[in-house]
Scaffold this motif. Structure first.
Motif, mmCIF file in Angstrom:
data_model
loop_
_atom_site.group_PDB
_atom_site.id
_atom_site.type_symbol
_atom_site.label_atom_id
_atom_site.label_comp_id
_atom_site.label_asym_id
_atom_site.label_seq_id
_atom_site.Cartn_x
_atom_site.Cartn_y
_atom_site.Cartn_z
ATOM 1 N N GLU A 141 -44.236 5.121 63.920
ATOM 2 C CA GLU A 141 -43.298 5.003 64.875
ATOM 3 C C GLU A 141 -43.693 4.266 66.130
ATOM 4 O O GLU A 141 -43.707 4.863 67.424
ATOM 5 C CB GLU A 141 -42.898 6.479 65.178
ATOM 6 C CG GLU A 141 -44.154 7.406 65.634
ATOM 7 C CD GLU A 141 -43.494 8.750 65.998
ATOM 8 O OE1 GLU A 141 -42.631 9.107 65.175
ATOM 9 O OE2 GLU A 141 -43.863 9.672 66.904
ATOM 10 N N GLU A 205 -44.329 2.068 59.923
ATOM 11 C CA GLU A 205 -43.465 3.049 59.702
ATOM 12 C C GLU A 205 -42.692 3.529 60.714
ATOM 13 O O GLU A 205 -43.186 3.346 61.900
ATOM 14 C CB GLU A 205 -43.974 4.268 58.660
ATOM 15 C CG GLU A 205 -44.712 5.126 59.544
ATOM 16 C CD GLU A 205 -43.963 6.247 60.033
ATOM 17 O OE1 GLU A 205 -43.956 6.343 61.006
ATOM 18 O OE2 GLU A 205 -43.776 7.063 59.300
ATOM 19 N N CYS A 206 -41.627 4.149 60.581
ATOM 20 C CA CYS A 206 -40.671 4.644 61.618
ATOM 21 C C CYS A 206 -39.433 5.606 60.856
ATOM 22 O O CYS A 206 -39.337 5.419 59.675
ATOM 23 C CB CYS A 206 -40.060 3.908 62.423
ATOM 24 S SG CYS A 206 -39.637 4.703 64.153
ATOM 25 N N ASP A 208 -35.693 7.162 60.610
ATOM 26 C CA ASP A 208 -34.522 6.559 61.101
ATOM 27 C C ASP A 208 -33.846 7.432 62.023
ATOM 28 O O ASP A 208 -32.557 7.019 62.142
ATOM 29 C CB ASP A 208 -33.785 6.498 59.520
ATOM 30 C CG ASP A 208 -33.291 7.765 58.787
ATOM 31 O OD1 ASP A 208 -33.737 8.876 59.435
ATOM 32 O OD2 ASP A 208 -32.506 7.753 57.808
ATOM 33 N N ASP A 210 -35.154 8.517 65.053
ATOM 34 C CA ASP A 210 -35.917 8.379 66.175
ATOM 35 C C ASP A 210 -35.570 8.404 67.286
ATOM 36 O O ASP A 210 -34.564 7.580 67.494
ATOM 37 C CB ASP A 210 -36.993 7.069 66.090
ATOM 38 C CG ASP A 210 -38.081 7.232 67.038
ATOM 39 O OD1 ASP A 210 -37.823 7.120 68.226
ATOM 40 O OD2 ASP A 210 -39.405 7.313 66.330
ATOM 41 N N HIS A 215 -37.085 2.956 65.651
ATOM 42 C CA HIS A 215 -37.128 2.363 64.332
ATOM 43 C C HIS A 215 -36.234 1.063 64.418
ATOM 44 O O HIS A 215 -36.203 0.096 63.444
ATOM 45 C CB HIS A 215 -35.974 3.343 63.384
ATOM 46 C CG HIS A 215 -34.715 3.774 64.021
ATOM 47 N ND1 HIS A 215 -34.879 4.508 65.222
ATOM 48 C CD2 HIS A 215 -33.428 3.977 63.719
ATOM 49 C CE1 HIS A 215 -33.646 5.011 65.640
ATOM 50 N NE2 HIS A 215 -32.772 4.581 64.802
ATOM 51 N N TYR A 216 -35.432 0.660 65.614
ATOM 52 C CA TYR A 216 -34.915 -1.009 65.735
ATOM 53 C C TYR A 216 -35.923 -1.834 65.931
ATOM 54 O O TYR A 216 -35.961 -3.010 65.312
ATOM 55 C CB TYR A 216 -33.890 -0.819 66.990
ATOM 56 C CG TYR A 216 -32.695 0.055 66.720
ATOM 57 C CD1 TYR A 216 -31.478 -0.348 65.763
ATOM 58 C CD2 TYR A 216 -32.473 1.237 67.047
ATOM 59 C CE1 TYR A 216 -30.595 0.434 65.501
ATOM 60 C CE2 TYR A 216 -31.385 2.216 66.869
ATOM 61 C CZ TYR A 216 -30.448 1.720 66.053
ATOM 62 O OH TYR A 216 -29.564 2.598 65.948
ATOM 63 N N THR A 218 -39.189 -1.508 65.174
ATOM 64 C CA THR A 218 -39.979 -1.251 63.833
ATOM 65 C C THR A 218 -39.334 -2.343 62.729
ATOM 66 O O THR A 218 -39.869 -2.938 62.019
ATOM 67 C CB THR A 218 -40.305 0.070 63.292
ATOM 68 O OG1 THR A 218 -40.551 0.744 64.412
ATOM 69 C CG2 THR A 218 -41.059 0.015 62.349
ATOM 70 N N GLU A 219 -37.926 -2.164 62.626
ATOM 71 C CA GLU A 219 -37.473 -2.842 61.760
ATOM 72 C C GLU A 219 -37.584 -4.278 61.988
ATOM 73 O O GLU A 219 -37.681 -5.144 61.065
ATOM 74 C CB GLU A 219 -35.764 -2.543 61.598
ATOM 75 C CG GLU A 219 -34.972 -3.377 60.713
ATOM 76 C CD GLU A 219 -35.297 -3.212 59.047
ATOM 77 O OE1 GLU A 219 -34.650 -3.979 58.249
ATOM 78 O OE2 GLU A 219 -35.809 -2.143 58.687
ATOM 79 N N TYR A 234 -44.172 -1.065 54.302
ATOM 80 C CA TYR A 234 -43.183 -0.607 55.368
ATOM 81 C C TYR A 234 -42.574 0.524 54.940
ATOM 82 O O TYR A 234 -42.042 0.560 53.768
ATOM 83 C CB TYR A 234 -42.121 -1.815 55.750
ATOM 84 C CG TYR A 234 -41.022 -1.386 56.586
ATOM 85 C CD1 TYR A 234 -41.107 -0.879 57.983
ATOM 86 C CD2 TYR A 234 -39.720 -1.235 56.096
ATOM 87 C CE1 TYR A 234 -40.039 -0.374 58.661
ATOM 88 C CE2 TYR A 234 -38.724 -1.076 57.060
ATOM 89 C CZ TYR A 234 -38.718 -0.586 57.970
ATOM 90 O OH TYR A 234 -37.788 -0.050 58.846
ATOM 91 N N LEU A 236 -39.307 3.340 56.253
ATOM 92 C CA LEU A 236 -38.460 3.818 57.102
ATOM 93 C C LEU A 236 -38.074 5.314 56.459
ATOM 94 O O LEU A 236 -37.617 5.603 55.384
ATOM 95 C CB LEU A 236 -37.024 3.207 56.962
ATOM 96 C CG LEU A 236 -36.035 3.623 57.814
ATOM 97 C CD1 LEU A 236 -36.407 3.357 59.371
ATOM 98 C CD2 LEU A 236 -34.786 2.901 57.884
ATOM 99 N N HIS A 242 -38.854 11.371 66.247
ATOM 100 C CA HIS A 242 -40.107 10.941 67.008
ATOM 101 C C HIS A 242 -40.936 12.039 67.112
ATOM 102 O O HIS A 242 -42.374 11.704 67.076
ATOM 103 C CB HIS A 242 -39.744 10.099 68.525
ATOM 104 C CG HIS A 242 -40.568 9.427 68.812
ATOM 105 N ND1 HIS A 242 -40.873 7.958 68.365
ATOM 106 C CD2 HIS A 242 -41.576 9.727 69.908
ATOM 107 C CE1 HIS A 242 -42.024 7.631 69.152
ATOM 108 N NE2 HIS A 242 -42.452 8.397 69.961
#
Length: 550
Positions: A141, A205-206, A208, A210, A215-216, A218-219, A234, A236, A242
């Motif tokens: 995250e 990783e994160c 969805d 958060d 996650h934005y 990270t994506e 990767y 999600l 978080h």
């Protein structure tokens, strides 16, 4: 065993408290060191809170023995501040890690970096800045903004770092160049070739859900890595926040990734049967590619002769021009990588090879350029021209004579005014002597074209002496510096750090002469051959550069 210590430093406020966790009690000289970095405002106690996850992974043997260390860094974000008042990156790499190696005796183990939230951002930053030092990174995250430039950070993501801290770290007002130079997605874009060449193992990783919207960003990083051809893992996580109950298992998953990196699965089937099945499947895929038209061979009628091309994929056109006395097969691997990324990759067979047959007597560079122009017209332009050595000079001439057909240039190991080293230059001439024994020929290929430790056997074949003589004669009348002066489009220069033919000084000089239009990328552990030596790194350099321009 969990232990605590402290380290004085002139680079950061100290003493810096740290904690270490180690499994086993055997010899430590080759044990990996894992920098395990806490989130914003945390301390060395983060390692204690993660202890159960380490122990679980050690018990299930999904993580080999290693030495984990967590420093107390507070709200430093582990960053070298713009004003130089605190230098946390320097402290971590050049004081803390050497100190831990001395204290534990881990003199030769690889360096891994990982962490959570702010610590995950720092881990990615360290890995992408110093792939020569970092073997693997695991980022859980990471709180990084979904932008490539400071001025484009959305309000949504500004909650990740208070404005006062942002100004303290990056300057007041924010220095946009310094921000970008420390932002993982931008670093992945700018340092793609180095990261791939170093084979850094990357896990990001994160969740969805958060709450900090991590996650934005990270994506965004995942897409940059994916589109740039940079291998990574990767995830999600559905329902992941978080903080909360999903975080612990996700930390364990990141440790298991490091375990897989350090010690591949011993149960993996490497039997002869499995290898044969894999080869059969690859052959079936190749057959399907040809039947669907994804990979196809065709013939273009040039002004004076037919020209054979191999086309892979669909999308914007990239035309690839081989080196002196070499054929289109040199681009088989690169063409597949570019096609997978959404491009139409066209490998052109020079005159004198297979179907591209015609007299080579008295040809000038203009005739070779005319052949390229006919190919681009046939497949659809404008095209990104990718040329290796002789092909690089030819690409420059095509862009000068037919500017409407060329959108930009990628020059691989381009020649320049600085001469090749004498011994490799002699070896290169010997490569084209048919009378050499197989051993002598391979010896010449290795000395002229490959960095030490790289296997020259991949280029033992594919040499065309008659073509090489004709190209060299044409090239002799067109000095590279003349072509540089006529460049009008954006240029990516990719060269091997150990190139003894097109020596690195030429790439530097080209970049300086062309100025802002040029980007120069150095590929480590590669010499003049480049394409077979570091295929993934070359592809990553090209894809990241092309993506970064749009």
């Amino acid at each position: 065993m969990l232990e605590r210590g402290g380290l004085d430093s002139s680079l950061v406020p100290g003493p810096v408290a740290y904690a270490t966790l180690r499994a086993g009690s055997g010899p430590a000289s080759e044990l990996p060191i894992l920098l395990w970095l806490h989130g914003g405002g945390g301390s060395e106690r983060f390692l204690s809170s993660c202890r159960s996850h380490f122990v679980r992974c050690w018990r299930e043997k999904s993580l080999p023995d290693l030495i984990a260390v967590t420093p107390a860094a507070g709200w430093s974000f582990y960053l070298d501040r713009r004003d130089g008042s605190e230098q946390w990156e320097q402290f971590l790499l050049h004081e803390l890690v050497p100190h831990i190696r001395r204290e534990t005796g881990s003199t030769d183990g690889p360096l891994l970096v990982g962490g959570i939230s702010v610590g995950a951002v720092a881990a990615l930053r360290l890995a992408f800045k110093r792939p020569d030092l970092v073997s693997a990174v695991a980022a859980v995250e990471p709180t990084m903004e979904a932008a490539f430039n400071a001025e484009d950070v959305p309000l949504r993501d500004q909650v990740q770092m208070p404005g006062a801290i942002r100004r303290r770290l990056f300057g007041d007002p924010i220095d946009p160049d310094y921000w970008r130079a420390n932002h993982p997605p931008a670093l992945a874009l700018d340092n793609a070739a180095e990261v791939v060449a170093a084979e850094v193992a990357i896990y990001v990783e994160c969740g969805d859900q958060d709450q900090l919207h991590a996650h934005y960003g990270t994506e965004l990083l995942h897409r940059q890595l994916f589109d740039g051809g940079i291998p990574h893992e990767y995830r999600l996580v559905r329902g992941g926040e978080h903080v909360g109950p999903t975080v612990g298992p996700r930390i364990a998953d990141s440790l298991r990734f490091l375990g897989r990196t350090l010690k591949p699965d011993p149960e993996a089937d490497t039997s002869f049967h499995a290898i044969v099945e894999l080869e059969n499947f690859a052959a079936q895929v190749t057959d399907l590619e040809q039947k669907t038209g994804y990979r196809r061979r065709s013939r273009v009628q040039g002004r004076h002769c037919p020209l054979d091309i191999t086309v892979t994929g669909e999308g914007p056109t990239m035309v690839m021009l081989p080196s002196l006395g070499r054929g289109a097969a040199d681009f088989d691997d690169l063409g597949r990588r570019l096609a997978r990324a959404g491009y139409q990759a066209v490998a052109m067979e020079p005159r004198g090879i297979t179907g591209s047959s015609a007299s080579l007597d008295g040809l000038g560079m203009e005739q070779f350029a005319d052949d390229v122009a006919h190919v681009i017209d046939a497949v659809g332009g404008p095209a990104v021209l990718i040329g290796h050595d002789f092909g690089a000079q030819l690409a420059q001439l095509v862009s000068d004579l037919y500017p409407r057909l060329v959108s930009s240039l990628v020059l691989l190991a381009p020649p320049g005014p600085m001469p090749a080293k004498p011994e490799p230059a002699t070896a290169l001439r010997r490569v084209f002597i048919p009378e050499l024994s197989d051993h002598e020929h391979l010896e010449a290929v290795a000395l002229a074209l490959f960095a030490e430790g790289n296997d020259p056997v991949v280029w033992v074949d594919g040499w065309y002496p008659t073509l090489a003589f004709a190209q060299a004669e044409a090239e002799r009348h067109l000095p590279p510096e003349d072509l540089w002066e006529r460049l009008r489009c954006d240029v990516l220069v990719v060269h091997g750090a150990d190139d003894l033919i097109a020596v690195p000084e030429n790439a530097r000089m080209l970049g300086e002469q062309v100025g802002e239009q040029a980007t120069v990328v150095t590929v480590p552990d590669a010499a003049h051959a480049l394409l077979p030596e570091q295929p993934a790194a070359v592809a990553a350099a090209i894809l990241s550069w092309v993506r970064g321009r749009h």
